[in-house]
Every structure is written in structure tokens, then in C-alpha cells.
Write an enzyme that holds these catalytic residues in place. Structure first.
Site, PDB file in Angstrom:
ATOM      1  N   LEU A  99     -11.415 -10.505  -2.046  1.00 42.53           N
ATOM      2  CA  LEU A  99     -10.061 -11.017  -2.299  1.00 42.53           C
ATOM      3  C   LEU A  99      -8.994 -10.164  -1.607  1.00 42.53           C
ATOM      4  O   LEU A  99      -7.804 -10.338  -1.827  1.00 42.53           O
ATOM      5  CB  LEU A  99      -9.769 -11.058  -3.807  1.00 42.53           C
ATOM      6  CG  LEU A  99     -10.555 -12.067  -4.622  1.00 42.53           C
ATOM      7  CD1 LEU A  99     -10.123 -12.041  -6.080  1.00 42.53           C
ATOM      8  CD2 LEU A  99     -10.388 -13.482  -4.081  1.00 42.53           C
ATOM      9  N   ASP A 146      -5.512 -11.688   6.267  1.00 45.71           N
ATOM     10  CA  ASP A 146      -5.326 -11.168   4.914  1.00 45.71           C
ATOM     11  C   ASP A 146      -3.877 -10.750   4.659  1.00 45.71           C
ATOM     12  O   ASP A 146      -3.266 -11.121   3.654  1.00 45.71           O
ATOM     13  CB  ASP A 146      -6.248  -9.966   4.662  1.00 45.71           C
ATOM     14  CG  ASP A 146      -7.702 -10.293   4.942  1.00 45.71           C
ATOM     15  OD1 ASP A 146      -8.012 -11.486   5.128  1.00 45.71           O
ATOM     16  OD2 ASP A 146      -8.519  -9.363   4.976  1.00 45.71           O
TER      17      ASP A 146
HETATM   18  C1  GLA Z   1     -11.943  -9.452   6.606  1.00 39.12           C
HETATM   19  C2  GLA Z   1     -10.794  -9.189   7.576  1.00 39.12           C
HETATM   20  C3  GLA Z   1     -10.121 -10.486   7.992  1.00 39.12           C
HETATM   21  C4  GLA Z   1     -11.139 -11.503   8.477  1.00 39.12           C
HETATM   22  C5  GLA Z   1     -12.300 -11.623   7.500  1.00 39.12           C
HETATM   23  C6  GLA Z   1     -13.399 -12.489   8.036  1.00 39.12           C
HETATM   24  O1  GLA Z   1     -11.454  -9.942   5.396  1.00 39.12           O
HETATM   25  O2  GLA Z   1      -9.849  -8.328   6.989  1.00 39.12           O
HETATM   26  O3  GLA Z   1      -9.145 -10.235   8.971  1.00 39.12           O
HETATM   27  O4  GLA Z   1     -11.584 -11.191   9.763  1.00 39.12           O
HETATM   28  O5  GLA Z   1     -12.851 -10.363   7.174  1.00 39.12           O
HETATM   29  O6  GLA Z   1     -12.965 -13.792   8.201  1.00 39.12           O
END
Ligand code: GLA
Length: 350
Positions: A99, A146
Site C-alpha cells: 500500500l 505511488d
Molecule cells: C513499487 C514502485 C512503483 C511501481 C510498483 C510496481 O510500488 O514504488 O513505482 O513501479 O512497484 O508497479
């Protein structure tokens, strides 16, 4: 001053955000809460870790403080002076569950500093600062999803983001008779950040071999020109992008059956082509497949443990939670944690 920044869950579009691809995340109603106040020296306090760290100058400690320090560094790199402050954080975001508690901490820090010192930077600049903290200070070469979601999240909406242009569209998340749950596998395999960086390298290698500047230029025809592993990685990225586009359509039409199938397909691709899932998350997804009222499930986030997102008809997941937990415990001697997930707004003052 107090702020809160949400975590995020990604409906679909995994490992596409550092490949100029599409993602479809939403901000979740779990937050990092942060208080910022004047201080003689830098003091960082984490309620969850039950730890206070004092510092004269910025120093990497390979723990939670790095997310805050990385953000301060990124401000300073841009010429903004951040004088000593006390920053206290608490969180109801599970860590390592997929998350993005780290992005929420970075975003909360970036926003708090920007407002507290009167820099008032636009949100997109804060997203870049937060991401830079993760890439350059923490050392995980993450994409932008994220931090972007923690900043731009909107209640009752998912964000359809094009990570190449940073254009985005809010897609209404009208779940009506459906619900989204997160199953935390409660495992985080050691190799998660090293393998993450390795996937990035492999994707850069794909572009090099094909002589292309970005993934948006790569076609299905090109796949034939790639050797084994690189072909698998590239195929995942191309097909995952297609799945995001189809998922946006399905969400707009309220077609949750189709959306669910796309989630299962995404998991298979992450397992077989991108090779970032693990026994534990595969077990959870396999268990759920074919169960009454379960429409789709897949691992979320970087992989190698963490969480599984489950899309189901309302109250159907509830009925099989115990059975799933029993089977998982029998197999791995670990308990699962379950979270019902709702959407939320992005970073804000409280
Ligand atoms: C992590 C990274 C994101 C993304 C996901 C995979 O959460 O922080 O930037 O690359 O992995 O989709």
C-alpha cells in the site's frame, strides 16, 4: 502544523510506471499523519516504531528516517533551505503490504515542509521531490505512481495516469454491489528491492537491444527480436498496458466481471513473464480463483510478497476469509491480515 498523506492501491498496471506505461491506482483511506514544528536540531519521532532520532546533519541510517531525510535533501538540492525541525509521524498504513507506506511518508514530509516553510510548491513538484527521495536517497529506482497517487488521490475515483506524459484522468470508482479487499501475505522477501532494480535494468536493456528511446515505441513485432528473458519482460509491459486501457473502459461501464478477469490475467503475467510474484501470493490468488462471488485477484506493488488485491461481489469475500487463512496457515505457518479498502483524497492539512 499537521498533515496526512494516504497510501495507494493499484487496481492494475504493475511495473509499467517506469516504462512510460499506464497505471490505474487510487489513494486509500489509510494515512501517514505528520506533525512539523520548530526545533533546535533535527528530531524525528515515529510513534509506530516507538523511536526518536536526533541529528545534527543529514545522514542515511537505512531505516524509516531515510524517507524523511531524502525529501529534505531533495528540497536542498533545489535550493530551498530547510532549517532544523521536529517531525513526528504515526500511521495506520500497514508496512510492506503493497500500500506504499513509504511513498505516503515521503509525500507527507514533502507537503509539510513546502507549506511550513512557505515554499508552496505545486503538487507535481512535490511528487518529483518525494520520488527523488526514494530513488536517490533510499536507493529504490521506483516509478512515479505511488507518490503521484498519494498527492493527487480523489475520493470515489481511481486515477488513470499516463506515466509518460503525466496526463491523468479521474475515473469514477462506483463499486455499488462490489468491494475491494487487500490480503496481506505478511511476507516480504529479502530480494524485493534488488530484484526491482534488476527489472528496471532489464527493461532498459530491452530498449537498447531494440534501439528505441522509450517503451511507447516498442511494438508486439519487436518482441521477436528479443532474447528469452527480455522478451518476457517486454511482453508483460506491452500486454499490461493493454489491460490497463481495457480496465479503464470496464470501470467506466461498471463491467466488474471483465475487470476481474483482467486482474487474474495481470497476476499470471507478473508470475510467469515478469517473475515478481512468489509462492505465497500465488497461493492466495490460486485459492480465490473460481470461488463464488470472487471476480478477480492479483499481487499488488513491487512484488516478492506484500499484498493481493481482491475484487468481489459484496460480502462474498467475507464468507471465505477464514477458509483462506486456514489453508494459508497450514501451508506457510503464517497468518494473513485482511483490509477492506476504500478510496480517499490526496495529501492535505488537518
Ligand atoms: C513499487 C514502485 C512503483 C511501481 C510498483 C510496481 O510500488 O514504488 O513505482 O513501479 O512497484 O508497479
Amino acid at each position: 502544523m499537521k498533515v496526512k498523506a494516504p497510501g495507494r492501491i493499484n487496481i492494475i498496471g504493475e511495473h509499467t510506471d517506469y516504462n512510460d506505461g499506464y497505471v490505474l491506482p487510487f489513494a486509500v483511506n489509510r494515512f501517514v499523519f505528520l506533525t512539523i514544528e520548530d526545533s533546535e536540531k533535527f528530531v524525528f519521532h515515529s510513534e509506530n516504531m516507538n523511536e526518536t532520532v536526533e541529528m545534527e546533519r543529514i545522514e542515511k541510517l537505512n531505516k524509516w528516517t531515510d524517507y524523511i531525510l531524502g525529501v529534505i535533501k531533495a528540497f536542498e538540492k533545489r535550493g530551498y533551505r530547510v532549517s532544523p525541525v521536529k517531525i513526528s509521524v504515526s500511521s495506520n498504513l500497514p508496512m510492506g503490504a503493497g500500500l506504499s507506506s513509504s511513498a505516503a511518508l515521503e509525500m507527507a514530509t514533502a507537503y509539510a515542509i513546502s507549506e511550513y516553510f512557505g515554499f508552496h510548491l505545486p503538487k507535481l513538484e512535490l511528487v518529483k521531490i518525494a520520488r527523488e527521495a526514494e530513488v536517490e536517497f533510499v536507493g529504490v529506482r521506483c516509478g512515479i505512481m505511488d507518490q503521484f497517487t498519494s498527492a493527487f488521490g480523489k475520493k470515489d475515483h481511481a486515477i488513470f495516469l499516463d506515466t509518460m506524459t503525466l496526463e491523468y484522468e479521474y475515473v469514477p470508482l462506483k463499486l455499488k454491489g462490489y468491494e475491494i479487499n487487500l490480503v496481506d501475505s505478511n511476507v516480504k522477501h529479502e530480494l524485493s528491492s534488488s530484484e526491482y532494480n534488476k527489472r528496471r535494468q532489464e527493461c532498459e536493456e530491452v530498449l537498447k537491444v531494440l534501439g528505441k528511446r522509450g517503451f511507447r515505441e516498442v511494438t508486439k513485432e519487436d518482441l521477436k527480436k528479443l532474447p528469452g528473458v527480455l522478451k518476457k519482460r517486454a511482453q508483460h509491459v506491452l500486454e499490461e498496458n493493454e489491460r490497463v486501457l481495457r480496465s479503464v473502459q470496464a470501470l467506466k461501464e461498471g463491467d466488474f466481471e471483465t475487470l476481474g478477469k483482467l486482474l487474474f490475467a495481470s497476476h499470471e503475467s507478473l508470475r510467469d513473464l515478469y517473475e515478481v510474484s512468489c509462492e505465497e501470493t500465488d497461493f492466495i490468488v490460486d485459492f480465490l480463483k473460481g470461488k463464488e462471488g470472487i471476480l478477480g485477484a492479483r499481487m499488488v506493488g513491487g512484488g516478492f510478497g506484500g499484498g493481493v488485491i481482491v475484487l468481489s461481489k459484496k460480502s462474498f469475500f467475507e464468507k471465505i476469509k477464514e477458509e483462506l487463512n486456514d489453508a494459508y496457515r497450514d501451508r506457510f505457518k503464517i497468518e494473513l491480515t485482511f483490509h477492506e479498502i476504500e478510496s480517499a483524497d490526496g495529501v492535505q492539512k488537518i
